[in-house]
Design an enzyme around this catalytic site. Structure first.
Site, PDB file in Angstrom:
ATOM      1  N   HIS A 112     -45.649 -17.952  85.964  1.00  7.48           N
ATOM      2  CA  HIS A 112     -44.941 -16.695  86.210  1.00  7.48           C
ATOM      3  C   HIS A 112     -44.294 -16.651  87.590  1.00  7.48           C
ATOM      4  O   HIS A 112     -43.475 -15.783  87.863  1.00  7.48           O
ATOM      5  CB  HIS A 112     -45.870 -15.492  85.994  1.00  7.48           C
ATOM      6  CG  HIS A 112     -46.899 -15.270  87.048  1.00  7.48           C
ATOM      7  ND1 HIS A 112     -48.218 -15.638  86.906  1.00  7.48           N
ATOM      8  CD2 HIS A 112     -46.823 -14.702  88.268  1.00  7.48           C
ATOM      9  CE1 HIS A 112     -48.899 -15.295  87.978  1.00  7.48           C
ATOM     10  NE2 HIS A 112     -48.072 -14.722  88.831  1.00  7.48           N
ATOM     11  N   ASP A 142     -50.436 -20.193  81.943  1.00 12.54           N
ATOM     12  CA  ASP A 142     -49.785 -19.703  83.166  1.00 12.54           C
ATOM     13  C   ASP A 142     -49.769 -20.786  84.249  1.00 12.54           C
ATOM     14  O   ASP A 142     -50.052 -20.516  85.413  1.00 12.54           O
ATOM     15  CB  ASP A 142     -50.459 -18.444  83.689  1.00 12.54           C
ATOM     16  CG  ASP A 142     -49.574 -17.718  84.708  1.00 12.54           C
ATOM     17  OD1 ASP A 142     -48.355 -17.969  84.721  1.00 12.54           O
ATOM     18  OD2 ASP A 142     -50.106 -16.916  85.498  1.00 12.54           O
ATOM     19  N   SER A 220     -50.283 -16.084  94.184  1.00 13.71           N
ATOM     20  CA  SER A 220     -50.222 -16.691  92.864  1.00 13.71           C
ATOM     21  C   SER A 220     -49.872 -18.161  92.950  1.00 13.71           C
ATOM     22  O   SER A 220     -48.905 -18.552  93.602  1.00 13.71           O
ATOM     23  CB  SER A 220     -49.181 -15.989  91.991  1.00 13.71           C
ATOM     24  OG  SER A 220     -49.723 -14.870  91.374  1.00 13.71           O
TER      25      SER A 220
END
Length: 374
Positions: A112, A142, A220
């Protein structure tokens, strides 16, 4: 005599009052230090401090800053909605973290972080900005792998640990770029294990690590480390009404990463174990009062088709309902996908199904459903 005593008392009181009023001025006059003070020796760092410093200095060069030059809505830190549990993506600039996987210059980050972005670049710990190309993505996990372009020197690969023997309460360390602040270290513990996290296409990732180490937008794709400085997870999501750290962060376990990333480097994709069915939405199943997975359609050429599973008939009549896998109950599709992940491609599993009110057992062998089309 009384007058004399009174005069002495008043005089003493006035002297004390004068001293009280003058005290700040006298203190400033007598004790002000107008030159640099001598440094007080502190002694050695505490063992825990020294270990943390050494860990950061060893691992930080392997952590990079990933960003897209195209102005776009940030897809950085996936936030788990505190009410619905659905995955959302929030933030401004499209940025995130990553880490060097091998000496060839492959970088691992979250899918993402780079999904929908334009030209990808990576900033190394030295400050050098290097263009990067996309090698492969695994939306269901992911995860994404990038390849660094020409750099003056390739950072060292990160050390790999295992998530199989993690214990709740053990120390963890996160390094990343929260809010664009390069190479930020935060510490915490493993708060819980075996959490589930929504990813792409209605799938859930099982075995997720929960931590209270501060994780914010920009973290992230960065590493979660154990006290030995080994990778044990990839920071990917938070649970927070505000969008900032609320002490509940989630990381993809390294054992999953270590299985998926080599496939992405080798072929650009990773196999997705499954049996090839289209399941009814959970809301519809709940309205019907059914506890299990309602099979709407069986894909042609799939393991489910080979095993004889049935979907809805032409008149819309109910087909098979999957209620168990290998002796364990399943209530919704993520339960089934988790069981397929655990079994792996080519390993047979036994499904318990409800067909026309009768319980049946069916043996099916998961395959790479990413290659099966309706």
């Amino acid at each position: 005599m009384p007058d004399r005593f009174l005069r002495i008392a008043l005089t003493a009181a006035l002297v004390l009052l004068a001293l009280f009023v003058a005290q700040p001025y006298l203190t400033g006059l007598l004790f002000s230090v107008e030159t640099p003070r001598a440094v007080t020796a502190r002694g050695d760092l505490a063992p825990s401090e020294a270990a943390t410093v050494a860990l950061f200095e060893r691992v930080a060069p392997s952590v990079v800053y990933v960003f897209s030059k195209r102005a776009a809505r940030d897809r950085d830190l996936m936030q788990v909605d505190p009410y619905s549990g659905e995955g959302q993506q929030q933030g401004g600039e499209q940025t995130g973290s990553g880490f060097v996987w091998d000496a060839a210059g492959h970088v691992v980050t979250n899918n993402h972080v780079i999904q929908g972005g334009g030209e990808i670049s990576v900033r190394l710990s030295t400050g050098e900005v290097v263009p990067a190309s996309l090698v492969g993505t695994a939306p269901n996990y992911d995860l994404a792998v990038l390849k660094l372009g020409r750099a003056s020197s390739t950072p060292p690969p990160i050390a790999i640990g295992t998530s199989a023997d993690l214990k709740v309460g053990q120390s963890v360390f996160a390094i990343g770029n929260p809010f664009g602040l390069d190479h930020t270290l935060t510490t915490g513990v493993v708060s819980a294990l075996q959490r589930r996290l929504p990813t792409a296409e209605g799938r859930e990732l099982s075995g997720v690590i929960q931590t209270d180490a501060a994780i914010n937008p920009g973290n992230s794709g960065g590493p979660l480390l154990d006290s030995a400085g080994r990778l044990i997870g990839v920071n990917t999501a938070i649970f927070s009404p505000s969008g900032a750290s609320a002490g509940i962060g989630f990381a993809i376990p390294v054992d999953v990463v270590n299985r998926v990333v080599p496939n992405l480097i080798r072929t650009g994709r990773t196999p997705t174990p499954g049996i090839g069915i289209v399941a009814a939405p959970e809301e519809a199943t709940a309205r019907l009062g059914i506890d299990g997975i309602v099979v709407v359609q069986v894909l042609r050429g799939s393991p489910a088709a080979a095993a004889g599973l049935r979907g809805l008939d032409a008149s819309g009549g109910l087909g098979d309902v999957i209620v168990g896998v290998n002796g364990r109950p399943v209530h919704r599709l993520p339960d089934l996908t988790a069981a397929m992940e655990a079994a792996g491609i080519g390993q047979s599993v036994t499904l318990k199904i409800d067909r026309d009110g009768q319980a049946r057992s069916v043996t099916v062998t998961p395959a790479d459903v990413g290659r099966v089309r309706p």
